[in-house]
Design an enzyme around this catalytic site. Structure first.
Site, short mmCIF file in Angstrom:
data_model
loop_
_atom_site.label_atom_id
_atom_site.label_comp_id
_atom_site.label_asym_id
_atom_site.label_seq_id
_atom_site.Cartn_x
_atom_site.Cartn_y
_atom_site.Cartn_z
N THR A 1 0.63 -1.33 -0.22
CA THR A 1 0.21 0.02 0.18
C THR A 1 0.63 1.44 -0.28
OG1 THR A 1 -1.87 -1.03 1.27
CG2 THR A 1 -1.94 0.90 1.44
N THR B 1 1.95 -4.63 4.03
CA THR B 1 2.07 -4.60 6.06
C THR B 1 1.82 -5.95 6.54
OG1 THR B 1 -0.03 -3.69 5.95
CG2 THR B 1 1.50 -2.54 6.65
N ASP B 2 1.47 -7.23 5.42
CA ASP B 2 0.83 -8.01 5.91
C ASP B 2 1.80 -9.26 6.10
OD1 ASP B 2 -1.97 -6.86 5.44
OD2 ASP B 2 -2.47 -8.70 4.24
N LYS C 1 2.10 -7.76 13.03
CA LYS C 1 1.32 -6.75 12.90
C LYS C 1 0.26 -7.18 13.40
CE LYS C 1 -1.57 -5.55 9.27
NZ LYS C 1 -1.69 -5.86 7.37
#
Ligand code: ASP
Length: 438
Positions: free
Chosen positions: A95, A171-172, A250
């Site tokens: 992203t 981020t995942d 996360k």
């Protein structure tokens, strides 16, 4: 066929409305930007959904004439400031590298330096920025070759003698890549700060600018060496936290402060408004950290990660034996329990797996706290067959570590090193002050 060759051959460009056959289906939609090195064309379908199609399976492609603009914003001219240090920003996708293109509705990436500075002009006041394209992908698709490529580019940049590196990352799977990099870069001589964003850069609520600016500030204002993550510390735009690459996870699907240190505190906080650095961990004397920088970036891919639960059977464990896995990280319950089952059948399956040359590492699905093989009889049974208890290491970090150890060291060395602290992944004392502080 690579996408750029496919575009050339069929006379296509982004924004074009096309129609083609894909397997048995007719597809109609607009071409949206994607990675030209891959073999997948991204199409905004008439339904509004975006979908990727393998170029090798496309037939009867027809242009329907219409081309929508996918143009970029006006760009700024960048001049180097000889008084500022240089930071390289590596782009891997996610992203943070995206902004929504409203004309075609897709998410497009921008990797040009001019683009980056146009979006985040404050960066140019902190450092001279160099922009390096590594790959453009969503991090859930990351595989060994991408992890290796990132560390290869990082190593080349380090050898150029720059002040620090920021890696923009989805981020995942950011936590997996962060841990991998920490192991790959031995005696890392500069700060490598991984940054993601939960909202794309063009949204009002985006966290991209603040995360990037705080990472640049931290790099230029401190003598930190090693790999860490820089993301929002809270949902407000006040502080970013620098968190150790092997201790970060996360913990929320969408909040901007999703990344939390587990069994650890942040290394430091950066005040976004004043640019002050607040050290949380005792300020480490990084100047003392010498030793020759070395890149070790081999990984063993036959390593698994599995969670214990009431429906698990020996059959699942036997799968790893049948497939000749070299390593398996178990997310046990509580202190590191696995089922035992009647006649010790589950333990026997684990034992047979170990005897088939697979190393088993035990972590806890509690995440917080430390596994301990000595408290209960059942735990002792698992330890007695040779499973290795991974202290307070995160399961994902243990996975990357085991794969990395097996890729670079012998089986005997791997067994010794798995439960030894190498990069901050294991702490000596279990902290009680880092759990559920909110
Ligand atoms: N799924 C995306 C990724 O990890 C989400 C993000 O970029 O933050 O690449």
């Amino acid at each position: 066929m690579k996408l750029n060759e496919f575009y050339k051959k069929n006379n296509l460009k982004e924004g074009q409305l096309i129609e083609f056959n894909f397997e048995e289906n007719k597809v109609k939609g607009t071409i949206i930007p994607s990675n030209l090195q891959e073999e997948i064309i991204m199409i905004k379908l008439e339904s509004g959904y975006n979908a990727g199609f393998l170029t090798t399976k496309i037939n009867n492609i027809k242009s329907l004439g219409e081309v929508k603009s996918v143009g970029k914003a006006k760009i700024m001219e960048i001049k180097k400031n000889p008084n500022l240090p240089t930071i390289s920003i590596l782009h891997t996708g996610g992203t943070i590298a995206s902004r929504v293109n409203y004309s075609v509705g897709g998410v497009m990436a921008s990797f040009d330096l001019e683009d980056l500075i146009t979006m985040f002009p404050e960066l140019a006041t902190i450092a001279n920025i160099e922009s390096v394209f590594v790959t453009n992908m969503m991090s859930e698709d990351i595989q060994t070759q991408h992890i290796k490529k990132i560390s290869q580019v990082v190593s080349e940049q380090i050898k150029k003698g720059i002040r620090g590196i920021i890696i923009g990352h989805g981020t995942d799977m950011l936590g997996y890549s962060a841990a991998a990099l920490a192991f790959e870069l031995e005696n890392c001589p500069i700060p490598i700060i991984i940054v993601g964003s939960q909202r794309s850069s063009d949204r009002g609520s985006s966290d991209a600018a603040m995360n990037l600016i705080c990472a640049s500030t931290f790099i230029t204002k401190t003598n930190f060496k090693g790999v860490a993550v820089c993301m929002h510390n809270s949902t407000n735009d006040d502080y970013c936290a620098i968190v150790d690459a092997t201790k970060v996870r996360k913990m929320h699907t969408s909040r901007r402060d999703a990344f939390k240190p587990i069994n650890d505190t942040p290394i430091a906080l950066i005040d976004y408004r004043t640019k002050e650095i607040k050290w949380i961990k005792e300020k480490i004397d990084f100047e003392k950290q010498k030793g020759e920088f070395k890149l070790r970036n081999n990984f063993e891919e036959k390593v698994g990660l599995i969670k214990m639960h009431p429906f698990i059977t020996e059959k699942e464990i036997n799968y790893y034996k049948k497939e000749k896995y070299k390593g398996l990280i178990i997310e046990g319950t509580g202190l590191g329990h696995t089922p035992i089952r009647e006649n010790d059948s589950f333990i026997k399956a684990l034992k047979e797996l170990i005897e088939s040359e697979c190393i088993i590492g035990i972590t806890s699905q509690c995440l917080h706290g430390r596994v301990n093989s000595t408290v209960y009889t059942n735990l002792r049974k698992v330890a007695s067959i040779g499973a290795i208890y991974c202290e307070d290491m995160l399961p994902e970090t243990a996975l990357m570590k085991l794969s990395w150890l097996l890729g670079n060291y012998s089986k005997e060395e791997t067994i010794k090193m798995l439960s030894k602290n190498l990069r901050g992944e294991i702490t000596t004392f279990t902290r009680t002050d880092t759990y559920n502080e909110e």
